[in-house]
Structure formats: structure tokens, C-alpha cells
Design an enzyme around this catalytic site. Structure first.
Site, PDB file in Angstrom:
ATOM      1  N   ALA A   2       0.855  -1.179   0.000  1.00 54.47           N
ATOM      2  CA  ALA A   2       0.000   0.000   0.000  1.00 54.47           C
ATOM      3  C   ALA A   2       0.893   1.231   0.000  1.00 54.47           C
ATOM      4  CB  ALA A   2      -0.891  -0.008   1.230  1.00 54.47           C
TER       5      ALA A   2
ATOM      6  N   GLU B 138       3.810  -5.618   7.110  1.00 52.00           N
ATOM      7  CA  GLU B 138       2.932  -4.651   7.789  1.00 52.00           C
ATOM      8  C   GLU B 138       3.158  -4.608   9.292  1.00 52.00           C
ATOM      9  OE1 GLU B 138       1.975  -6.819   5.488  1.00 52.00           O
ATOM     10  OE2 GLU B 138       0.595  -5.908   4.063  1.00 52.00           O
TER      11      GLU B 138
ATOM     12  N   GLY C 100       0.741  -4.971   0.482  1.00 48.38           N
ATOM     13  CA  GLY C 100      -0.373  -5.010  -0.462  1.00 48.38           C
ATOM     14  C   GLY C 100       0.035  -5.580  -1.814  1.00 48.38           C
TER      15      GLY C 100
ATOM     16  N   GLU D  52      -0.282  -9.130  -1.419  1.00 43.27           N
ATOM     17  CA  GLU D  52      -1.722  -9.450  -1.384  1.00 43.27           C
ATOM     18  C   GLU D  52      -2.324  -9.429  -2.785  1.00 43.27           C
ATOM     19  OE1 GLU D  52      -2.246  -6.415   1.694  1.00 43.27           O
ATOM     20  OE2 GLU D  52      -3.232  -7.965   2.883  1.00 43.27           O
TER      21      GLU D  52
HETATM   22  N1  CAA Z   1       4.573   3.376  -0.148  1.00 42.97           N
HETATM   23  C1  CAA Z   1       5.001   4.599  -0.519  1.00 42.97           C
HETATM   24  N2  CAA Z   1       6.234   4.833  -1.013  1.00 42.97           N
HETATM   25  C2  CAA Z   1       7.062   3.786  -1.125  1.00 42.97           C
HETATM   26  C3  CAA Z   1       6.700   2.489  -0.746  1.00 42.97           C
HETATM   27  C4  CAA Z   1       5.377   2.299  -0.247  1.00 42.97           C
HETATM   28  N3  CAA Z   1       4.902   1.091   0.116  1.00 42.97           N
HETATM   29  N4  CAA Z   1       7.737   1.659  -0.969  1.00 42.97           N
HETATM   30  C5  CAA Z   1       8.717   2.420  -1.462  1.00 42.97           C
HETATM   31  N5  CAA Z   1       8.333   3.704  -1.549  1.00 42.97           N
HETATM   32  C6  CAA Z   1       9.099   4.859  -2.024  1.00 42.97           C
HETATM   33  C7  CAA Z   1      10.162   5.278  -1.025  1.00 42.97           C
HETATM   34  O1  CAA Z   1       9.610   6.085  -0.023  1.00 42.97           O
HETATM   35  C8  CAA Z   1      11.125   5.983  -1.921  1.00 42.97           C
HETATM   36  O2  CAA Z   1      10.622   7.275  -2.177  1.00 42.97           O
HETATM   37  P1  CAA Z   1      11.666   8.557  -2.163  1.00 42.97           P
HETATM   38  O3  CAA Z   1      12.565   8.287  -3.343  1.00 42.97           O
HETATM   39  O4  CAA Z   1      10.748   9.709  -2.360  1.00 42.97           O
HETATM   40  O5  CAA Z   1      12.377   8.498  -0.866  1.00 42.97           O
HETATM   41  C9  CAA Z   1      11.049   5.199  -3.238  1.00 42.97           C
HETATM   42  O6  CAA Z   1       9.823   4.481  -3.188  1.00 42.97           O
HETATM   43  C10 CAA Z   1      12.160   4.194  -3.389  1.00 42.97           C
HETATM   44  O7  CAA Z   1      12.193   3.415  -2.214  1.00 42.97           O
HETATM   45  P2  CAA Z   1      13.573   3.023  -1.477  1.00 42.97           P
HETATM   46  O8  CAA Z   1      14.552   4.141  -1.602  1.00 42.97           O
HETATM   47  O9  CAA Z   1      13.230   2.555  -0.112  1.00 42.97           O
HETATM   48  O10 CAA Z   1      14.035   1.833  -2.453  1.00 42.97           O
HETATM   49  P3  CAA Z   1      14.846   0.526  -2.071  1.00 42.97           P
HETATM   50  O11 CAA Z   1      15.039  -0.193  -3.373  1.00 42.97           O
HETATM   51  O12 CAA Z   1      16.043   0.839  -1.237  1.00 42.97           O
HETATM   52  O13 CAA Z   1      13.843  -0.335  -1.136  1.00 42.97           O
HETATM   53  C11 CAA Z   1      11.763  -1.384  -0.542  1.00 42.97           C
HETATM   54  C12 CAA Z   1      12.667  -0.829  -1.657  1.00 42.97           C
HETATM   55  C13 CAA Z   1      12.421  -2.567   0.144  1.00 42.97           C
HETATM   56  C14 CAA Z   1      10.490  -1.844  -1.238  1.00 42.97           C
HETATM   57  C15 CAA Z   1      11.486  -0.299   0.502  1.00 42.97           C
HETATM   58  O14 CAA Z   1      11.097   0.889  -0.173  1.00 42.97           O
HETATM   59  C16 CAA Z   1      10.389  -0.653   1.465  1.00 42.97           C
HETATM   60  O15 CAA Z   1      10.648  -1.329   2.458  1.00 42.97           O
HETATM   61  N6  CAA Z   1       9.140  -0.185   1.183  1.00 42.97           N
HETATM   62  C17 CAA Z   1       8.011  -0.397   2.078  1.00 42.97           C
HETATM   63  C18 CAA Z   1       7.545  -1.835   2.066  1.00 42.97           C
HETATM   64  C19 CAA Z   1       6.377  -1.998   3.018  1.00 42.97           C
HETATM   65  O16 CAA Z   1       6.484  -1.800   4.213  1.00 42.97           O
HETATM   66  N7  CAA Z   1       5.209  -2.390   2.443  1.00 42.97           N
HETATM   67  C20 CAA Z   1       4.008  -2.578   3.222  1.00 42.97           C
HETATM   68  C21 CAA Z   1       3.149  -1.370   3.110  1.00 42.97           C
HETATM   69  S1  CAA Z   1       1.758  -1.410   4.168  1.00 42.97           S
HETATM   70  C22 CAA Z   1       0.591  -2.302   3.346  1.00 42.97           C
HETATM   71  O17 CAA Z   1       0.781  -2.839   2.273  1.00 42.97           O
HETATM   72  C23 CAA Z   1      -0.723  -2.214   4.064  1.00 42.97           C
HETATM   73  C24 CAA Z   1      -1.751  -3.201   4.022  1.00 42.97           C
HETATM   74  O18 CAA Z   1      -1.738  -4.298   3.457  1.00 42.97           O
HETATM   75  C25 CAA Z   1      -2.915  -2.831   4.839  1.00 42.97           C
END
Ligand code: CAA
Length: 258
Positions: free
Chosen positions: A66, A132, A109, A112
Site C-alpha cells: 500500500a 505490515e 499489499g 496481497e
Molecule cells: N509506499 C510509498 N512509497 C514507497 C513504498 C510504499 N509502500 N515503498 C517504497 N516507496 C518509495 C520510497 O519512499 C522511496 O521514495 P523517495 O525516493 O521519495 O524516498 C522510493 O519508493 C524508493 O524506495 P527506497 O529508496 O526505499 O528503495 P529501495 O530499493 O532501497 O527499497 C523497498 C525498496 C524494500 C520496497 C522499501 O522501499 C520498502 O521497504 N518499502 C516499504 C515496504 C512496506 O512496508 N510495504 C508494506 C506497506 S503497508 C501495506 O501494504 C498495508 C496493508 O496491506 C494494509
């Protein structure tokens, strides 16, 4: 229809490809993205020339979950009213085969969404996970329910409670993924599998998908009953007669979805 967050193409006969296109945020699924995916699937559902759909991201990410920035701005009422559950349901209700081609991060997500696909082809660079818990929440797009059905209790518990990442080989071993291929082959292989599936009789495909999914919804006796009813119903279809005639005449069947 025009979209901001996805690209929709027709790369092969009877195959539609939806590519999530938000590379700047690793294809994070804001509500608009989910809505556009559901809209594109609705278009594909109504199009008789589409037999199967492939959904992918890019080489870095299928989808990183998400959109956390969007989520951050939502309180409890906002989450309740976000409309996301309705979009997840529209995606789950898609009746044609939906194949996920997974490269890179497939998290939260994104995982998912992958679980909502009928089968997954993963590149050997794919990384699955439900992180999450590390954000103080839990999977909210069907993850707790579909993951446990896909991989069983022990591994689903481990994934969801720890937020651990799972590589493609492990995902395949655990039954999350149908096939793992070299990273650059994930999309071509998914398109190939989709084209193969899409050549089958549309009514039989829809019935088989529904019957298989019934296994997650009903007791065995009710599932077997549903399967028998589907078989009887398909026996009244033109495509069933065509399939049998083609076999007996040693030719390729021409299915028409009737
Ligand atoms: N939402 C919003 N922005 C995101 C994102 C997300 N889920 N994942 C990555 N981004 C953004 C980062 O903030 C970053 O933006 P900026 O350049 O503006 O800083 C850009 O994408 C690149 O990300 P990284 O620099 O972190 O890239 P990376 O290759 O080093 O790492 C990653 C990639 C491992 C996917 C890391 O970004 C990460 O851990 N992302 C979050 C993963 C996460 O926690 N997902 C679960 C979300 S909650 C959910 O899904 C809810 C639900 O089911 C109810």
C-alpha cells in the site's frame, strides 16, 4: 479508458497485460492504482477477445505494498471509508484467469495482489513478504486469509508475525509460486502461460477457476457438489461439443465461449 498508474496492452492474441507503472515509489498501490487495476479487469471481463490477463510491475518491484504516504494521512474513519476493500473485492471477483508475473519486491499489499492472482510466475529476483507488522498494523488486503490458504499455518504465521522476506525459491517451495524462472524470463513466461490458458474454452476456464476457489470457501461435500453442477452445465455448452468433436476428428478445437 485512460489510466495514470497502470499501462494496459494486448501483447498476444487473447492476452491482456496490465503493468503497474509507479516506478518512483516501487509501484506502491495507492487507492487510485487499485481502482485502475479493478477498472482494467472489468474492461477485460467484458471483452470476449480477452481470455486471460497478466499483471506485472517492473524489474525492481511487482509492488512494494500500500502507498504508505497515502496511508499516513488516513485515520480510522479514513481507512474505513477508503474504498480499498471494494476494489480488492472487484479484483477477486474477476472471472477470467489472472496470472501474476513477479520481479523484485512483492511486499505488503503487493504480496496481497499477488495472492489475489490465480497463479504466479516469479523471477529468481522476486522478494515476497508481509512487512505490515513492522508498521504496527497487519495485512489488510486479504493477506492473512489468502496467505494461510496458500502456504499453510506455520509459514503464514512466520511471515505475517515476523514480517520476514521470502526469496523466490522458498516461495516456490512453499507453494506461493507456480514457477520460478530467470529474472528476465518472468514476464515472457507469464505471457506464454497466459496465451496457453487463454486458448481453452472460456466457459470451462471460468467454471474451473470458480470451482477451484470454492475449495477455500466450502466444506468438501459442497465443493464436490459445485464441481458436479459445473460439469453438468458445461456439458450443455457448444464448446464442449466442439472440444469432443475436435478430439475425435484429430484437429484443433475452435472455442467460441458458448
Ligand atoms: N509506499 C510509498 N512509497 C514507497 C513504498 C510504499 N509502500 N515503498 C517504497 N516507496 C518509495 C520510497 O519512499 C522511496 O521514495 P523517495 O525516493 O521519495 O524516498 C522510493 O519508493 C524508493 O524506495 P527506497 O529508496 O526505499 O528503495 P529501495 O530499493 O532501497 O527499497 C523497498 C525498496 C524494500 C520496497 C522499501 O522501499 C520498502 O521497504 N518499502 C516499504 C515496504 C512496506 O512496508 N510495504 C508494506 C506497506 S503497508 C501495506 O501494504 C498495508 C496493508 O496491506 C494494509
Amino acid at each position: 479508458m485512460t489510466y495514470d498508474d497502470i499501462d494496459v496492452t494486448r501483447p498476444a492474441e487473447r492476452v491482456c497485460h496490465i503493468r503497474i507503472n509507479r516506478p518512483e515509489v516501487r509501484n506502491a498501490l495507492r487507492t487510485q492504482t487499485l481502482t485502475e487495476i479493478a477498472d482494467a479487469l472489468a474492461v477485460a471481463a467484458a471483452d470476449e477477445t480477452v481470455g486471460a490477463v497478466v499483471i506485472s510491475g517492473d524489474s525492481k518491484a511487482f509492488a512494494a505494498g500500500a502507498d504508505i504516504r497515502e496511508m499516513a494521512g488516513l485515520g480510522a474513519i479514513g481507512v474505513w471509508q477508503s474504498g480499498r476493500p471494494a476494489q480488492w473485492q472487484r479484483i477477486a471477483d474477476f472471472e477470467k484467469p489472472l496470472i501474476g508475473a513477479v520481479n523484485g519486491y512483492c511486499l505488503g499489499g503487493g504480496c496481497e495482489l499477488a495472492l489475489a492472482c490465480d497463479l504466479l510466475i516469479a523471477g529468481d529476483d522476486a522478494v515476497f513478504g508481509q512487512p505490515e507488522i513492522k508498521l504496527g498494523i497487519l495485512p489488510g488486503g486479504g493477506g492473512t486469509q489468502r496467505l494461510i490458504r496458500a502456504v499453510g499455518k506455520a509459514f503464514a504465521m512466520q511471515m505475517v508475525l515476523s514480517g520476514m522476506r521470502v526469496d523466490a525459491a522458498t516461495a516456490e517451495r512453499r507453494g506461493l509460486v507456480a514457477e520460478t524462472v530467470p529474472a528476465d524470463q518472468a514476464l515472457p513466461r507469464a505471457l506464454e502461460v497466459a496465451a496457453d490458458i487463454a486458448g481453452n474454452a472460456p466457459l470451462a476456464l471460468a467454471a474451473a477457476k470458480k470451482a477451484l476457489n470454492q475449495a477455500f470457501e466450502t466444506p468438501l461435500s459442497a465443493g464436490l457438489d459445485f464441481e458436479r453442477q459445473c460439469l453438468a452445465l458445461l456439458s450443455a455448452s457448444e464448446d464442449r461439443n466442439e472440444g469432443i468433436a475436435a478430439f475425435l476428428e484429430k484437429r484443433k478445437p475452435v472455442f467460441r465461449g458458448r
